[in-house]
Design a protein around this motif. Structure first.
Motif, short mmCIF file in Angstrom:
data_model
loop_
_atom_site.label_atom_id
_atom_site.label_comp_id
_atom_site.label_asym_id
_atom_site.label_seq_id
_atom_site.Cartn_x
_atom_site.Cartn_y
_atom_site.Cartn_z
N VAL A 13 0.85 -1.19 0.00
CA VAL A 13 0.00 0.00 0.00
C VAL A 13 0.89 1.25 0.00
O VAL A 13 1.61 1.50 0.97
N PRO A 14 0.87 2.06 -1.05
CA PRO A 14 1.67 3.29 -1.05
C PRO A 14 0.98 4.38 -0.25
O PRO A 14 -0.23 4.57 -0.36
N VAL A 15 1.75 5.09 0.56
CA VAL A 15 1.23 6.20 1.36
C VAL A 15 2.11 7.41 1.10
O VAL A 15 3.31 7.39 1.35
N ASP A 16 1.49 8.48 0.62
CA ASP A 16 2.23 9.70 0.30
C ASP A 16 2.57 10.44 1.59
O ASP A 16 1.69 10.74 2.40
N GLY A 17 3.83 10.74 1.80
CA GLY A 17 4.27 11.41 3.02
C GLY A 17 4.24 12.91 2.94
O GLY A 17 4.65 13.59 3.90
N ARG A 18 3.76 13.46 1.83
CA ARG A 18 3.67 14.91 1.72
C ARG A 18 2.35 15.42 2.31
O ARG A 18 1.42 14.66 2.56
N THR A 191 -2.38 7.17 8.17
CA THR A 191 -3.76 6.99 7.72
C THR A 191 -4.45 8.32 7.47
O THR A 191 -5.42 8.38 6.70
N ALA A 192 -3.98 9.40 8.07
CA ALA A 192 -4.54 10.72 7.76
C ALA A 192 -4.24 11.08 6.31
O ALA A 192 -5.07 11.68 5.61
N SER A 193 -3.06 10.70 5.84
CA SER A 193 -2.72 10.94 4.44
C SER A 193 -3.62 10.13 3.51
O SER A 193 -4.09 10.63 2.48
N LEU A 194 -3.89 8.88 3.89
CA LEU A 194 -4.79 8.06 3.08
C LEU A 194 -6.21 8.62 3.10
O LEU A 194 -6.93 8.54 2.09
N LEU A 195 -6.63 9.20 4.23
CA LEU A 195 -7.95 9.81 4.31
C LEU A 195 -8.08 10.95 3.30
O LEU A 195 -9.14 11.12 2.68
N ALA A 196 -7.01 11.73 3.11
CA ALA A 196 -7.04 12.81 2.13
C ALA A 196 -7.30 12.25 0.73
O ALA A 196 -8.09 12.82 -0.04
N ASP A 197 -6.64 11.14 0.40
CA ASP A 197 -6.87 10.52 -0.90
C ASP A 197 -8.31 10.04 -1.05
O ASP A 197 -8.96 10.26 -2.08
N ILE A 198 -8.81 9.41 -0.01
CA ILE A 198 -10.18 8.88 -0.05
C ILE A 198 -11.19 10.00 -0.20
O ILE A 198 -12.16 9.90 -0.97
N ALA A 199 -10.99 11.09 0.55
CA ALA A 199 -11.93 12.23 0.48
C ALA A 199 -11.93 12.85 -0.91
O ALA A 199 -12.98 13.22 -1.45
N ALA A 200 -10.73 12.98 -1.51
CA ALA A 200 -10.66 13.56 -2.86
C ALA A 200 -11.37 12.66 -3.87
O ALA A 200 -12.11 13.15 -4.74
N GLU A 201 -11.18 11.35 -3.74
CA GLU A 201 -11.84 10.41 -4.65
C GLU A 201 -13.35 10.44 -4.48
O GLU A 201 -14.10 10.18 -5.43
#
Length: 489
Positions: A13-18, A191-201
């Motif tokens: 699972v890739p997680v963006d650290g930015r 997981t906060a970073s993943l939440l940003a991806d999910i919200a955008a999608e």
């Protein structure tokens, strides 16, 4: 000059650290290293935000606020449900990433924590659609109560249940029509970073949710002192809350603070002892890193010996180890600094005369043996201060009055648990306990319709159901005169 941040990859699972600011990934000039508490391995490098990123995130939230606030309730609710759907679709990924990042049990993330994350969004989406107050009259005038979005919110969340506790705040803030800048704890940011991806999608407009990482003194202070921030939600320590309150004071920014606890478990002689032991053993959940944990077990003197015997037997059967193993009951402590802090509390208690019935020492790596201490004074540090680890103290009492006195004799008031077979006693005792939540013959049963928060130094304000909207909104009363519609002229 920004520094490149390669994505962390956890079990594929890739997680963006930015950072996630204004709908885009943003790097910083520096990074910090994220380390797994399971084995001390490096997970990845995370963008280390400063006042510059704080200002950019608040500016993005401010710019997005008018459009999101004007979005009709049904559309806001639809997007929140879409976010919940995204969480459910990626539940296994979220569970694996968070277990690796903070060391909590994978089985708990799969079965309880991540489903609760999705429920947070669905609940507040649905509550938004039925949020209303019945109109009432005053001398023929009509009073109408409404909830107006407040503006950009800064939400600062802890490391012990990162995504669940973040979305407990993010979901109502977004449902209310606010925009959000979320700063997760630096020990568990992924997981906060993943939440940003999910919200955008899910279709959340750019700038409505922003996620920034970093240390409190470097980015947190810049967020909480920003004049464009309209609400601050924080879960964490009393010491950090004091810093946030001082930072927010100049702007009189309203805050909701859910802080530490030193909760009691009162076990009366008429209780089901097996149930009481089960409740006490539950306090080792998440390696004791739970603000609600009833770490002060108070047992009626006549059953204390039998209770202790059964408790030690149960704890001795707990399996401590890799939290990714389904058979594991207790995982690691989040960070070497936390392990050192926990052991410091225990060793000082032992030096002061306490006895370790079980545990009382670290294990290999970042693991601490589940510990029960007896022979502790009510005024001692181990009884009065939050340890936030798998450490429980046991004291005895001889009657209701003493039980209540001991239970209330700390600076905290987050929760309390009572084990008794007498409903009348339960009513008498719970009425006297100083706590935001009291459980009787159960533990950790939480309904989002109920108010949640702490008394004394355990916090400020309540969230849940309409209480969340009361905080994240400007509640307005509009008074209309009778027969006041005659046009001039």
């Amino acid at each position: 000059m920004t520094r490149e941040v390669p994505a962390a990859v956890i079990a594929g699972v890739p997680v963006d650290g930015r950072h996630w600011i204004g709908g885009e990934r943003v790097a910083s000039g520096e990074t910090f290293t994220d380390i797994s508490p399971i084995d001390g391995s490096v997970i990845g490098e995370i963008a280390r935000g400063t006042a510059e990123e704080a200002a950019a995130a608040v500016a993005a939230a401010k710019a997005a606020f008018p459009g999101w606030a004007a979005t009709p309730r049904p559309e806001r609710a639809r997007i929140l449900h879409a976010i919940a759907g995204g969480v459910e679709k990626r539940l296994e990924e979220l569970a694996v990433v968070e277990t690796t990042d903070n060391g909590a049990l994978l089985r708990s993330h799969r079965r309880g924590v991540m489903p609760r994350v999705a429920h947070n969004f669905r609940f507040f989406a649905d509550w938004l659609l039925k949020l209303e107050h019945e109109d009432f009259e005053t001398r023929g005038h009509t009073n109408h109560v409404s909830w107006d979005p407040a503006g950009p919110c800064v939400l600062i969340t802890p490391w012990n249940a990162p995504l669940m506790l973040a979305t407990w705040k993010v979901a109502p803030a977004l449902a209310a029509g606010n925009t959000v800048v979320l700063k997760p704890a630096e020990w568990s940011p992924l997981t906060a970073s993943l939440l940003a991806d999910i919200a955008a999608e899910a279709g959340l407009p750019a700038g409505v949710l922003n996620v920034v990482q970093g240390y409190g003194p470097e980015i947190g202070d810049a967020l909480t002192s920003h004049p464009d921030v309209r609400r601050i939600g924080f879960t964490g320590s009393v010491a950090t809350a004091r810093r946030i309150a001082a930072s927010a004071a100049a702007n009189l920014t309203p805050m909701s603070l859910e802080l530490g606890g030193k909760s009691p478990l009162l076990v009366f002689a008429d209780a089901d002892l097996d149930l009481a032991v089960d409740l006490a053993v539950e306090q080792y959940d998440n390696a004791g890193q739970v603000c609600l944990a009833a770490t002060r077990v108070l047992v009626e003197e006549t059953v204390a010996e039998e209770f202790t015997r059964r408790f030690v037997g149960r704890v001795s059967r707990l399996k401590q180890g890799d939290p990714r193993d389904e058979a594991t009951d207790i995982g690691p402590v989040i960070h070497p600094c936390q392990l050192e802090k926990i052991d410091g509390f225990v060793q000082r208690a032992l030096a002061a005369g306490a006895r370790a019935v079980i545990g009382g020492h670290p294990e290999q790596g970042q693991y601490y043996a589940p510990t029960l201490l007896t022979g502790v004074a009510q005024t001692s540090e181990i009884v009065q201060e939050e340890v936030f680890g798998p450490v429980v103290t046991l004291q005895t009492f001889t009657g209701e009055e003493e039980a209540v006195r001991l239970a209330n004799d700390t600076r905290f008031g987050l929760a309390a648990t009572v084990a008794t077979g007498d409903p009348e006693r339960a009513g008498r005792v719970t009425a006297q306990l100083v706590a935001g939540t009291v459980w009787v013959n159960c533990f950790f049963v939480r309904d989002l319709r109920a108010p949640f928060g702490g008394s004394r130094r355990s916090g400020m304000g309540r969230e849940g159901g309409t209480w969340s909207f009361d905080f994240y909104c400007d509640v307005k009363n509009t008074v209309t005169a009778p027969n006041g519609w005659k046009a001039h002229g």
